[in-house]
Design a protein around this motif. Structure first.
Motif, short mmCIF file in Angstrom:
data_model
loop_
_atom_site.label_atom_id
_atom_site.label_comp_id
_atom_site.label_asym_id
_atom_site.label_seq_id
_atom_site.Cartn_x
_atom_site.Cartn_y
_atom_site.Cartn_z
N LYS A 329 0.83 -1.21 0.00
CA LYS A 329 0.00 0.00 0.00
C LYS A 329 0.86 1.26 0.00
N VAL A 330 1.95 1.24 0.75
CA VAL A 330 2.83 2.41 0.77
C VAL A 330 3.48 2.60 -0.59
N TYR A 331 3.86 1.49 -1.23
CA TYR A 331 4.45 1.56 -2.56
C TYR A 331 3.47 2.18 -3.56
N GLN A 332 2.23 1.74 -3.53
CA GLN A 332 1.22 2.30 -4.43
C GLN A 332 0.99 3.78 -4.14
N PHE A 333 0.95 4.14 -2.88
CA PHE A 333 0.76 5.55 -2.54
C PHE A 333 1.91 6.40 -3.06
N GLY A 334 3.14 5.90 -2.93
CA GLY A 334 4.29 6.63 -3.46
C GLY A 334 4.22 6.80 -4.97
N LEU A 335 3.75 5.75 -5.67
CA LEU A 335 3.59 5.84 -7.13
C LEU A 335 2.55 6.89 -7.50
N TRP A 336 1.40 6.87 -6.82
CA TRP A 336 0.36 7.85 -7.10
C TRP A 336 0.82 9.27 -6.78
N LEU A 337 1.62 9.42 -5.71
CA LEU A 337 2.13 10.74 -5.35
C LEU A 337 3.04 11.28 -6.44
N ARG A 338 3.92 10.42 -6.96
CA ARG A 338 4.82 10.84 -8.04
C ARG A 338 4.03 11.09 -9.33
N LEU A 339 3.04 10.27 -9.59
CA LEU A 339 2.21 10.47 -10.77
C LEU A 339 1.50 11.82 -10.70
N ALA A 340 1.01 12.17 -9.51
CA ALA A 340 0.35 13.48 -9.35
C ALA A 340 1.31 14.61 -9.69
N GLY A 341 2.58 14.46 -9.30
CA GLY A 341 3.57 15.48 -9.63
C GLY A 341 3.75 15.65 -11.12
N PHE A 342 3.82 14.55 -11.84
CA PHE A 342 3.99 14.64 -13.30
C PHE A 342 2.72 15.14 -13.99
N VAL A 343 1.55 14.81 -13.46
CA VAL A 343 0.30 15.34 -14.02
C VAL A 343 0.28 16.86 -13.89
N LEU A 344 0.74 17.37 -12.75
CA LEU A 344 0.80 18.82 -12.56
C LEU A 344 1.76 19.47 -13.57
N LEU A 345 2.83 18.76 -13.92
CA LEU A 345 3.75 19.30 -14.93
C LEU A 345 3.13 19.29 -16.32
N LEU A 346 2.19 18.39 -16.57
CA LEU A 346 1.54 18.31 -17.88
C LEU A 346 0.40 19.31 -18.05
N LEU A 347 -0.29 19.64 -16.95
CA LEU A 347 -1.49 20.46 -17.04
C LEU A 347 -1.31 21.76 -17.81
N PRO A 348 -0.23 22.53 -17.61
CA PRO A 348 -0.10 23.79 -18.33
C PRO A 348 -0.09 23.64 -19.85
N TYR A 349 0.29 22.46 -20.35
CA TYR A 349 0.30 22.26 -21.81
C TYR A 349 -1.10 22.06 -22.36
N MET A 351 -3.90 23.37 -20.44
CA MET A 351 -4.68 24.51 -19.95
C MET A 351 -3.71 25.66 -19.67
N PRO A 352 -3.35 26.42 -20.71
CA PRO A 352 -2.33 27.47 -20.57
C PRO A 352 -2.67 28.56 -19.56
N VAL A 353 -3.96 28.68 -19.19
CA VAL A 353 -4.34 29.74 -18.25
C VAL A 353 -3.93 29.41 -16.82
N LEU A 354 -3.60 28.16 -16.57
CA LEU A 354 -3.21 27.76 -15.22
C LEU A 354 -1.84 28.34 -14.86
N PRO A 355 -1.60 28.58 -13.56
CA PRO A 355 -0.31 29.15 -13.12
C PRO A 355 0.84 28.14 -13.30
N ARG A 356 1.55 28.27 -14.40
CA ARG A 356 2.59 27.31 -14.76
C ARG A 356 3.66 27.20 -13.68
N LEU A 357 4.10 28.32 -13.15
CA LEU A 357 5.17 28.33 -12.15
C LEU A 357 4.75 27.57 -10.89
N THR A 358 3.55 27.86 -10.39
CA THR A 358 3.06 27.22 -9.17
C THR A 358 2.90 25.72 -9.35
N LEU A 359 2.32 25.32 -10.49
CA LEU A 359 2.13 23.89 -10.74
C LEU A 359 3.46 23.16 -10.83
#
Length: 454
Positions: A329-349, A351-359
């Protein structure tokens, strides 16, 4: 007794109750386990885990104006890390521990020092391989000074403190990198090379001289309690490798055919996809965050330093969580946490109106702090799911990580040339998505399942 398919690690492996025992032992009498030469390992962390990962890519792009140069040079650096088993083999067979330890620092310092003087791809690749080999040698010999000379009951607290020295060095190195990340790349790299000179002096203080005999059937790598050692930070190197120096060996590869179709084989595939997915990002992260999201390198280094500092504490917290909820369960949570980080890096591409720097800042932070969870839980799963010796299992575990990182580092060059920085974000999302899917259900194991051989 009816098997329970959801029994946590603490029930199936009593050893998980002892994860924090090592910390308690070490902190109760630190003077007993710390030696002056640990300071050399701290300086190595400052240089190879802190300064070089930030300054080297920036310098290469500033000179060559080609992003692909970073992928190839850092990929060769990762290849140099794979010389770790050779250092250990020569040290143990030739009894040249001290000489090889000093040699590793010398060649690492020389490689870093000549980098600013080189302006060709061939020169950089040669220097990068030498630097990787020197880093691997220093880390490998440091661990061998403990497992080949210290009493067995002192291995875990000594290695734990040694790795904590390296983790503290990484934090300092990242802060130093932030100072030189605004164009003073040469000065920063030369300072990094100079810092390894006092490491040579510190490295000679308190090193064991007389080799102690060890029974022929006792290999130290097999005898280490990998679950207890997982409570400590490991060496985090430029392309994202969490390098477990004391367990890095290749003998586990002979078991590869035996693991196909088994839960352990599925875990190794998941671990491979994790490393493959994030390797491109960790090869380019200073450049990607600056040019793709407007996060200047000073801020990038500072965020990484904060994440690394928090990570030292998270390794202990991750051990507690794995004991309570299970490594799966901890391993899966770590994977989802890292995936969330990469999703945030993708979002500005999208939805350009989103705050790119903050994401980008939040995404980068999530990617960094997910590593302690993944390292501790991954180490626990590798030991728990394997049907052969833990030493061989850890060899396959780390070999898969290193191989995926090397492949990913080389592949990131063509990917970024074709898709730009968003290609690296996609690489992370796809790799982590596959890792999550292949790792589903690994936390569920019957209580009466056979345990791995010692």
């Amino acid at each position: 007794m009816t098997p329970d398919s959801t029994v946590p690690d603490s029930a199936t492996h009593p050893a998980h109750h002892d994860r924090l025992r090592v910390w308690r032992t070490a902190l109760a009498a630190p003077g007993r386990y710390i030696r002056p030469w640990y300071g050399a390992y701290l300086l190595l962390g400052i240089v190879t885990a802190g300064m070089v990962p930030v300054l080297l890519p920036l310098m290469m792009v500033a000179i060559s104006h080609q992003l692909s140069s970073v992928a190839y040079v850092m990929g060769v650096f990762d290849l140099g890390l794979l010389t770790s088993p050779l250092w250990g083999m020569f040290a143990e067979r030739l009894k040249l521990y001290r000489s090889l330890f000093f040699l590793s620092f010398i060649i690492a310092a020389a490689a870093i020092g000549v980098f600013p003087l080189l302006h060709t791809m061939i020169g950089w690749m040669i220097a990068a391989f030498v630097l990787g080999a020197g880093s691997a040698g220093a880390g490998t010999l440091a661990s061998l000074f403990i497992v080949d000379f210290a009493p067995q009951n002192e291995w875990e607290p000594r290695i734990g403190l040694l790795q904590s020295f390296n983790g503290a060095g990484q934090v300092v190195g990242l802060l130093l990198a932030a100072i030189f990340a605004h164009g003073q790349f040469d000065d920063g790299l030369w300072l990094a090379a100079v810092l390894l000179i006092p490491a040579l002096m510190l490295g000679g203080i308190g090193l064991p001289i007389q080799r102690k005999a060890r029974a022929a059937d006792q290999h130290p790598h097999r005898m280490l309690d990998v679950r207890a050692l997982a409570a400590f930070p490991h060496v985090n190197l430029p392309a994202g490798i969490g390098f477990h120096m004391n367990h890095f060996n290749l003998r586990g590869l002979r078991h590869l055919p035996d693991v196909i179709g088994t839960p352990f084989g599925r875990f190794i595939l998941s671990w491979f996809m994790l490393a493959l997915g994030v390797s491109g990002f960790f090869t380019y992260f200073p450049l990607m965050l600056e040019h793709g999201y407007g996060v200047n390198t000073h801020l990038t280094s500072s965020i990484y330093a904060v994440g690394a500092a928090i990570g030292i504490t998270l390794f202990v917290l991750a051990s507690r969580l794995a004991t309570r909820f299970g490594s799966g369960k901890v391993y899966q949570f770590g994977l989802w946490l890292r995936l969330a980080g990469f999703v945030l890096l993708l979002l500005p591409y999208f939805m350009p109106v989103l705050p790119r720097l903050t994401l980008a800042i939040v995404g980068f932070f999530l990617i960094v702090i997910a590593w302690p969870l993944l390292s501790v839980a991954g180490t626990g799963l590798a030991a728990r799911l394997a049907t052969f010796s833990e030493g061989a299992a850890m060899g396959l575990f780390n070999a898969s990580l290193a191989l995926a990182t090397v492949i990913g580092a080389f592949a990131s060059g063509p990917i970024i040339a074709a898709l730009g920085y968003r290609g690296l974000a996609w690489m992370g999302v796809i790799g982590l998505g596959l890792s999550i899917v292949t790792g589903l259900g690994l936390g569920r194991r019957q209580a009466d399942a056979p345990q791995p051989a010692a």
